[in-house]
Write an enzyme that holds these catalytic residues in place. Structure first.
Site, PDB file in Angstrom:
ATOM      1  N   LYS A 127       0.667  -1.057  -0.378  1.00 34.24           N
ATOM      2  CA  LYS A 127      -0.362   0.072   0.101  1.00 34.24           C
ATOM      3  C   LYS A 127       0.731   1.307   0.484  1.00 34.24           C
ATOM      4  O   LYS A 127       1.896   0.815   0.405  1.00 34.24           O
ATOM      5  CB  LYS A 127      -0.684   0.005   1.098  1.00 34.24           C
ATOM      6  N   ASP A 167      -6.838   4.336  -4.803  1.00 36.16           N
ATOM      7  CA  ASP A 167      -7.830   4.027  -3.228  1.00 36.16           C
ATOM      8  C   ASP A 167      -8.295   5.480  -3.411  1.00 36.16           C
ATOM      9  O   ASP A 167      -8.832   5.526  -4.437  1.00 36.16           O
ATOM     10  CB  ASP A 167      -7.083   3.484  -2.076  1.00 36.16           C
TER      11      ASP A 167
HETATM   12  P1  NDP Z   1     -13.228   7.506  -2.834  1.00 31.54           P
HETATM   13  O1  NDP Z   1     -12.176   8.255  -2.853  1.00 31.54           O
HETATM   14  O2  NDP Z   1     -13.851   7.411  -4.072  1.00 31.54           O
HETATM   15  O3  NDP Z   1     -14.873   7.617  -1.765  1.00 31.54           O
HETATM   16  C1  NDP Z   1     -13.984   8.347  -0.669  1.00 31.54           C
HETATM   17  C2  NDP Z   1     -16.175   8.234   0.484  1.00 31.54           C
HETATM   18  O4  NDP Z   1     -15.056   7.873   1.771  1.00 31.54           O
HETATM   19  C3  NDP Z   1     -15.601  10.058   0.265  1.00 31.54           C
HETATM   20  O5  NDP Z   1     -17.536   9.575  -0.058  1.00 31.54           O
HETATM   21  C4  NDP Z   1     -14.913  10.730   1.223  1.00 31.54           C
HETATM   22  O6  NDP Z   1     -15.935  11.983   1.429  1.00 31.54           O
HETATM   23  C5  NDP Z   1     -15.369   9.508   1.793  1.00 31.54           C
HETATM   24  N1  NDP Z   1     -14.085   9.583   3.539  1.00 31.54           N
HETATM   25  C6  NDP Z   1     -12.852   9.505   3.113  1.00 31.54           C
HETATM   26  N2  NDP Z   1     -12.340   9.625   4.435  1.00 31.54           N
HETATM   27  C7  NDP Z   1     -13.688  10.220   4.704  1.00 31.54           C
HETATM   28  C8  NDP Z   1     -12.954  10.265   6.470  1.00 31.54           C
HETATM   29  N3  NDP Z   1     -11.979  10.868   7.007  1.00 31.54           N
HETATM   30  N4  NDP Z   1     -14.345  11.017   7.049  1.00 31.54           N
HETATM   31  C9  NDP Z   1     -15.066  10.733   6.274  1.00 31.54           C
HETATM   32  N5  NDP Z   1     -15.828  10.298   5.067  1.00 31.54           N
HETATM   33  C10 NDP Z   1     -14.260   9.912   4.525  1.00 31.54           C
HETATM   34  O7  NDP Z   1     -12.673   6.313  -2.380  1.00 31.54           O
HETATM   35  P2  NDP Z   1     -12.434   4.656  -2.269  1.00 31.54           P
HETATM   36  O8  NDP Z   1     -14.635   4.847  -2.330  1.00 31.54           O
HETATM   37  O9  NDP Z   1     -12.054   4.037  -3.664  1.00 31.54           O
HETATM   38  O10 NDP Z   1     -12.434   3.912  -0.808  1.00 31.54           O
HETATM   39  C11 NDP Z   1     -13.231   3.987  -0.365  1.00 31.54           C
HETATM   40  C12 NDP Z   1     -12.942   2.911   1.107  1.00 31.54           C
HETATM   41  O11 NDP Z   1     -12.952   1.905  -0.065  1.00 31.54           O
HETATM   42  C13 NDP Z   1     -11.341   2.797   1.568  1.00 31.54           C
HETATM   43  O12 NDP Z   1     -11.661   2.657   2.496  1.00 31.54           O
HETATM   44  C14 NDP Z   1     -10.301   2.295   0.509  1.00 31.54           C
HETATM   45  O13 NDP Z   1      -9.598   1.948   1.223  1.00 31.54           O
HETATM   46  C15 NDP Z   1     -11.310   1.150   0.653  1.00 31.54           C
HETATM   47  N6  NDP Z   1     -11.671   0.523  -1.123  1.00 31.54           N
HETATM   48  C16 NDP Z   1     -10.790   0.870  -1.553  1.00 31.54           C
HETATM   49  C17 NDP Z   1     -11.167   0.204  -2.951  1.00 31.54           C
HETATM   50  C18 NDP Z   1     -10.967   0.250  -4.765  1.00 31.54           C
HETATM   51  O14 NDP Z   1     -10.864  -0.101  -5.511  1.00 31.54           O
HETATM   52  N7  NDP Z   1     -11.086   2.251  -5.165  1.00 31.54           N
HETATM   53  C19 NDP Z   1     -10.648  -1.043  -2.673  1.00 31.54           C
HETATM   54  C20 NDP Z   1     -11.317  -2.324  -1.574  1.00 31.54           C
HETATM   55  C21 NDP Z   1     -11.204  -1.339  -0.804  1.00 31.54           C
HETATM   56  P3  NDP Z   1     -14.948  13.133   1.083  1.00 31.54           P
HETATM   57  O15 NDP Z   1     -15.356  13.398  -0.611  1.00 31.54           O
HETATM   58  O16 NDP Z   1     -16.122  14.236   2.347  1.00 31.54           O
HETATM   59  O17 NDP Z   1     -14.127  13.090   1.338  1.00 31.54           O
HETATM   60  O1  2IT Z   2      -7.600  -2.076  -0.947  1.00 34.59           O
HETATM   61  C1  2IT Z   2      -7.782  -2.307  -1.648  1.00 34.59           C
HETATM   62  O2  2IT Z   2      -8.119  -3.314  -2.161  1.00 34.59           O
HETATM   63  C2  2IT Z   2      -7.758  -1.313  -2.827  1.00 34.59           C
HETATM   64  N1  2IT Z   2      -7.805   0.318  -2.654  1.00 34.59           N
HETATM   65  C3  2IT Z   2      -7.357  -1.703  -4.568  1.00 34.59           C
HETATM   66  C4  2IT Z   2      -6.207  -2.358  -4.341  1.00 34.59           C
HETATM   67  C5  2IT Z   2      -5.473  -2.389  -6.280  1.00 34.59           C
HETATM   68  O3  2IT Z   2      -4.605  -2.642  -6.314  1.00 34.59           O
HETATM   69  O4  2IT Z   2      -6.684  -2.975  -6.823  1.00 34.59           O
END
Ligand code: NDP
Ligand code: 2IT
Length: 446
Positions: A127, A167
């Protein structure tokens, strides 16, 4: 034996990493699940797997200078954690968010080891990211930051070494800028990042994969327990990549999504978020500074400022925003409102106490490393398309994603079932651990 007890082991972890509280939380959960299992295998004890598995193979920390539109010179801290290469090249996302620090990235990289193992693909755990805040930045500033970040990162990554992805704060646009800079520096067009645009090597369905995979996993959990998502009311937090596609799949499968959120608050739409309303959110959130409260203005629904959606009555809760966004009070509120299933789209969104509450109340609880593995799974499928240079159709990727989520569910059942309950936390941790531990033993003390 090196440690008298699990508590003795965890006490040493607490003392050594006292300033990395999220990392301690993630280690605590895994060790609690695998302690007894790992102590039944003398090979694991002799080769001291537990002490070794919690130390990253390598960590890079670096300066990322960039120039703002107004000429101001800024600097952020960049990181890449190469935690485990036991079962494949390091693999895991990059997070750009002001809250990023070593403890947060270590917890994410540690979780990623077991998640990637559960997918059955050949990917180690890693990461990275930076404490950069993309909100309010122009496209040129984002590009300048991504290029500067890659000016250091490029020497540490490679398609057979370490393959980063997106992420929080990193989506297709940022991956594009970073890929462009990598190619310029290395003169090498290779699958070094995933989440690329399909025009130049990305996999179809990668943007959808985490959210869709989460709902496929929920569907497995429900059908194993003779229930269905059809007609269920679903609360989702976040409104970014994972939340949007989780929402889309729930709608498609006949559930009703009533909430979305961001760091400013949550919207509550008792009629349910339709595909058309979701498309408004998707367009809105192309701009990271846009607020979900605009949904409430547009569709004349409720916006609750500064709160999280767990006070809303629902059957299913899908936390999809960030770590520790659902605490014990939230967990109590959910269960007393009749919620039967919680599955984590985000990484470690539930606090330790919230997880205990769910397990004690026999709620079906799908931990992130199992439930959100669909994203990295399709990243692995993107890597394989880059190696063969043959792209797959969207439907082909979807079939693979479904079957991987089904297999992960079976692994959880295999390692987490007792007579009357499936503990998916133990199932995912043990199921992810066994392959990594055995691979470490095969490869000697390195
Ligand atoms: P995005 O940046 O697309 O969206 C993040 C969302 O979470 C936004 O709505 C944001 O709101 C909110 N958020 C982020 N930080 C905070 C905080 N500190 N407090 C409150 N709200 C918060 O990210 P993703 O959708 O890609 O990721 C979301 C989660 O999913 C994370 O935990 C990530 O690690 C996990 N994840 C993502 C994967 C991927 O493929 N993208 C895969 C597996 C897991 P705001 O706009 O107000 O910051
Ligand atoms: O938390 C996660 O699994 C991710 N943000 C995706 C990682 C990846 O390599 O696609």
């Amino acid at each position: 034996m090196k440690y008298n007890s699990k508590e003795d082991f965890l006490k040493k972890v607490d003392a050594k990493y006292s300033n990395e509280k999220e990392f301690i939380q993630a280690v605590d959960e895994v060790i609690n699940s695998i302690w007894d299992f790992s102590h039944q295998n003398q090979n694991y004890i002799d080769s001291n797997i537990l002490d070794r598995i919690i130390v990253p193979e390598r960590i890079m920390i670096f300066r990322v200078p960039w120039v703002a539109d107004n000429g101001e010179v800024n600097v952020n801290t960049g990181y890449r954690i190469q935690f485990s290469s036991a079962i494949g090249p390091y693999k895991g996302g990059l997070r750009f968010h002001p809250s990023v620090n070593l403890g947060v990235l270590k917890f994410l990289a540690f979780e990623q080891i077991f998640k990637n193992s559960l997918t059955g693909l050949s990917m180690g755990g890693g990461k990275g990211g930076a404490d950069f805040d993309p909100k309010g930045k122009s496209d040129r500033e984002i590009m300048a930051f991504c290029q500067s970040f890659m000016n250091e990162l490029y020497r540490h990554i490679g398609s057979d070494t370490d393959v980063p992805a997106g992420d929080i704060g990193v989506g297709g646009k940022e991956i594009g800028y970073m890929f462009g800079q990598y190619k310029k520096l290395q003169n090498n067009f290779t699958g070094v990042l995933t989440g690329k645009n399909p025009l130049w090597g990305g996999s179809l369905l990668r943007p959808e994969a985490t959210g869709y995979g989460l709902v496929y996993f929920v569907d497995e959990m429900l059908s194993y327990h003779k229930k269905s998502i059809k007609g269920m009311t679903v609360a989702i937090s976040g409104s970014g990549n994972v939340s949007q596609y989780a929402c889309e799949k729930v709608i498609e499968m006949g559930g009703k999504v009533v909430t979305l959120s961001d760091s400013s608050g949550y919207i509550y739409d008792p009629e349910g978020i339709s595909q058309e309303k979701l498309e408004f959110v998707m367009k809105l959130k192309e701009n990271r500074s846009a607020r979900i409260s605009e949904y409430a203005d547009k569709f004349n629904t409720k916006f609750v400022e500064g709160k999280r959606p767990w006070e809303v009555k629902c059957d299913i809760a899908l936390p999809c925003a960030t770590q520790n966004e659902l605490d014990e009070n939230d967990a109590e509120q959910l269960t007393s409102n009749g919620c039967i299933l919680v599955a984590e789209g985000a990484n470690m969104p539930s606090t330790k106490e919230a997880v205990h509450h769910f397990l004690n109340h026999k709620i079906l609880f799908g931990p992130g490393k199992a439930a959100n593995a669909g994203g990295v799974a399709v990243s692995g499928i993107e890597m394989s398309q880059n190696s063969t240079r043959v792209p797959l159709q969207r439907e082909e990727v979807d079939v693979l994603l479904k079957s991987i989520m089904k297999n992960i569910h079976q692994t959880c059942i295999r390692y987490g079932s007792s007579s009357d309950f499936v503990n998916y936390v133990d199932g995912a941790n043990i199921g992810g651990f066994v392959r990594v531990a055995d691979s470490m033993i095969h490869q000697g003390i390195v």
